[in-house]
Scaffold this active site. Structure first.
Site, PDB file in Angstrom:
ATOM      1  N   LYS A 136       0.836  -1.215   0.000  1.00 15.60           N
ATOM      2  CA  LYS A 136       0.000   0.000   0.000  1.00 15.60           C
ATOM      3  C   LYS A 136       0.863   1.253   0.000  1.00 15.60           C
ATOM      4  O   LYS A 136       0.621   2.183  -0.788  1.00 15.60           O
ATOM      5  CB  LYS A 136      -0.899  -0.003   1.250  1.00 15.60           C
ATOM      6  CG  LYS A 136      -1.544   1.341   1.546  1.00 15.60           C
ATOM      7  CD  LYS A 136      -2.386   1.298   2.787  1.00 15.60           C
ATOM      8  CE  LYS A 136      -1.658   1.505   4.099  1.00 15.60           C
ATOM      9  NZ  LYS A 136      -1.403   2.907   4.485  1.00 15.60           N
ATOM     10  N   ASN A 137       1.852   1.279   0.892  1.00 17.37           N
ATOM     11  CA  ASN A 137       2.598   2.527   1.065  1.00 17.37           C
ATOM     12  C   ASN A 137       3.604   2.797  -0.046  1.00 17.37           C
ATOM     13  O   ASN A 137       4.201   3.876  -0.107  1.00 17.37           O
ATOM     14  CB  ASN A 137       3.285   2.557   2.435  1.00 17.37           C
ATOM     15  CG  ASN A 137       2.258   2.733   3.547  1.00 17.37           C
ATOM     16  OD1 ASN A 137       1.102   3.086   3.273  1.00 17.37           O
ATOM     17  ND2 ASN A 137       2.652   2.502   4.775  1.00 17.37           N
ATOM     18  N   ASP A 166       4.608  20.063   7.728  1.00 16.60           N
ATOM     19  CA  ASP A 166       5.516  21.214   7.602  1.00 16.60           C
ATOM     20  C   ASP A 166       6.783  20.890   6.806  1.00 16.60           C
ATOM     21  O   ASP A 166       7.291  21.734   6.060  1.00 16.60           O
ATOM     22  CB  ASP A 166       5.882  21.762   9.001  1.00 16.60           C
ATOM     23  CG  ASP A 166       6.457  20.687   9.917  1.00 16.60           C
ATOM     24  OD1 ASP A 166       5.970  19.540   9.863  1.00 16.60           O
ATOM     25  OD2 ASP A 166       7.400  20.974  10.671  1.00 16.60           O
ATOM     26  N   LEU A 167       7.296  19.661   6.930  1.00  7.14           N
ATOM     27  CA  LEU A 167       8.528  19.331   6.190  1.00  7.14           C
ATOM     28  C   LEU A 167       8.280  19.294   4.688  1.00  7.14           C
ATOM     29  O   LEU A 167       9.156  19.653   3.896  1.00  7.14           O
ATOM     30  CB  LEU A 167       9.101  17.985   6.650  1.00  7.14           C
ATOM     31  CG  LEU A 167       9.465  17.836   8.124  1.00  7.14           C
ATOM     32  CD1 LEU A 167      10.173  16.508   8.364  1.00  7.14           C
ATOM     33  CD2 LEU A 167      10.345  18.984   8.589  1.00  7.14           C
TER      34      LEU A 167
END
Ligand code: EPZ
Length: 426
Positions: A22-23, A131-132
């Protein structure tokens, strides 16, 4: 709403086919936005999260054609064709269902010079900011504003290569930046990049699409942007987390199971811990054979870390195994701040677990007892299924839609190896 009913005590024996990861599949699908030619993905798993991202991609204008995968052990082949991006906004209603939707940000921004993506919210396992991703894209010259719950990113003259130093490892931010940098002008260097096999799979697929990438699988990735990417055919790598999950299932029942298509090289640190617990995981011609050699497993400590460390996505399953170990195990979570939602549910089944901040002290008990339990997130839910396999009596796992996000036909795969498990629809 469907539930899963497990009656514990059956020893698992037989073979289980491991699906595509999946990932890996999710970022690979997002990569189709980078080209106006067709990206074909083989070995695509049949999962709710894949369907969710497909809907989002279709919204952006990607034509998707899926074939194959009718047999129980066959991954699907899907063709993704983003001839034109018809809409650069990823709306709240689609993004809120799955955080990985933020992976469309880099590709759409790189290809269209603008992208508007709903900010993903927090989730059960932690606050999970992006944020990254945003800081990295700013390093490539993107102007980013947050407005009305949306990330509004612009690069009217295109992205420009730059140096991105991640303060800590992020799988998704590395993936978003790799995709964006593939079409930026000039060279991008990603420092402290993620090395997960799924990130590597994306890198290899981007290379097949014509991207100039070096350092895949290391913490320094260099990308020389190109004018355009082209179509490619790529096979999604086997799911190492599904592999580890079924290995834990075999172990918790004292079983002997061959995991077809599984790749030992992707789960080294997990294998080491399993071996220390008394579980053999050896390569075969077709995958990996998992055997519980000494009957009851031994208590062993584990701490989650970025790859190649012990994966956070196997922490809950490993903890379920440790609940019935001979001795105690300290299981420490360092990636997510709230990934112990399975602990109170395991405790309802008789597990003896004490939480101290990011660590769980698991004192093995002789046996668990079946109980109705509640799934809270994907990996937590499957850990309850594993506990149910070892428990005396009946376990009912509620809210299995969490499980369907990341496990393909889990009950069929386990039942084929002798588990007493079924999906109930009352
Ligand atoms: C990926 O999530 C996986 N998801 C997760 O799998 C997995 O648990 C995680 O990597 C870690 O291995 C997909 O690949 C789709 P991260 P991702 O960015 O990319 C923090 C599962 O069960 N962070 O590596 O979102 C973050 O909050 C799932 O299949 C920031 O603070 O994970 C976390 O604490 C769940 N700011 C840590 O970094 C950012 O901008 C690592 O997250 C990004 C991340």
């Amino acid at each position: 709403m469907p539930r899963i009913r497990v009656v514990g005590g059956q020893r698992l024996a037989g073979q289980i086919s491991i699906s595509g990861a999946k990932n890996a599949a999710l970022p690979l699908m997002a990569a189709s936005l980078l080209t106006d030619e067709t990206l074909t993905l083989e070995n695509l798993p049949r999962l709710a999260d894949i369907a969710t991202l497909s809907s989002l991609l279709e919204h952006h204008g990607v034509a998707i054609e899926v074939n194959g995968g009718d047999g129980p052990n066959k991954g699907r082949v899907a063709h993704f064709h983003a001839a034109d991006i018809v809409d650069t906004t990823a709306p709240y209603d689609l993004v809120r269902k799955m955080r990985a939707s933020v992976l469309v940000l880099g590709p759409i921004l790189a290809r269209c010079g603008e992208a508007r993506v709903s900010q993903p919210g927090g989730c059960a396992i932690g606050t999970r900011p992006v944020d990254l991703h945003l800081k990295g894209l700013q390093e490539l010259g993107a102007e980013i504003e947050l407005d009305g719950g949306y990330i509004e990113a612009r690069a009217p003259n295109g992205l420009v290569g730059g140096q991105v130093v991640f303060p800590f490892v992020s799988v998704g931010a590395t993936e978003n930046l790799m995709m964006a940098a593939a079409l930026a002008k000039g060279r991008t260097t990603l420092l402290n990049a993620a090395r997960e096999p799924e990130v590597q799979d994306l890198g290899h697929c981007l290379q097949a699409m014509g991207a100039q990438i070096e350092g895949i699988g290391t913490d320094t990735i260099t990308i020389d942007g190109v004018e355009a990417l082209h179509g490619a055919v790529h096979s999604v790598l086997p799911d190492r987390i599904e592999t580890g999950t079924f290995a834990a299932a075999a172990a918790i029942t004292g079983g002997d199971v061959e995991l077809l298509g599984a790749d030992l090289t992707h789960i080294g640190s997990f294998v080491d811990v399993m071996k220390a617990a008394g579980i053999s995981m050896e390569p075969t011609d077709a995958g990996i054979r998992v055997v519980a050699i000494n009957g009851r497993v031994a208590g062993v400590d584990a701490m989650t870390e970025p790859y190649p460390g012990f994966p956070t996505d196997l922490q809950a399953q490993f903890m379920a195994l440790m609940t019935v170990a001979d001795g105690a195990a300290m299981v420490t979570e360092t990636i997510f701040e709230n990934r112990f939602m399975h602990v109170p549910e395991l405790a309802r089944m008789g597990a003896n677990i004490t939480l101290h901040g990011g660590s769980a002290l698991v004192r093995g008990v002789e046996r668990l007892t079946g109980a109705p339990v509640m799934a809270t997130d994907l990996r937590a839910s499957v850990s309850l299924v594993l506990a149910g396999l070892a428990a005396e009596g009946e376990t009912i796992v509620n809210r299995v839609y969490h499980l369907d996000r990341g496990y393909e036909r889990v009950e069929e795969k386990l039942a084929a190896c002798g588990a007493d498990i079924e999906r109930i629809w009352d």
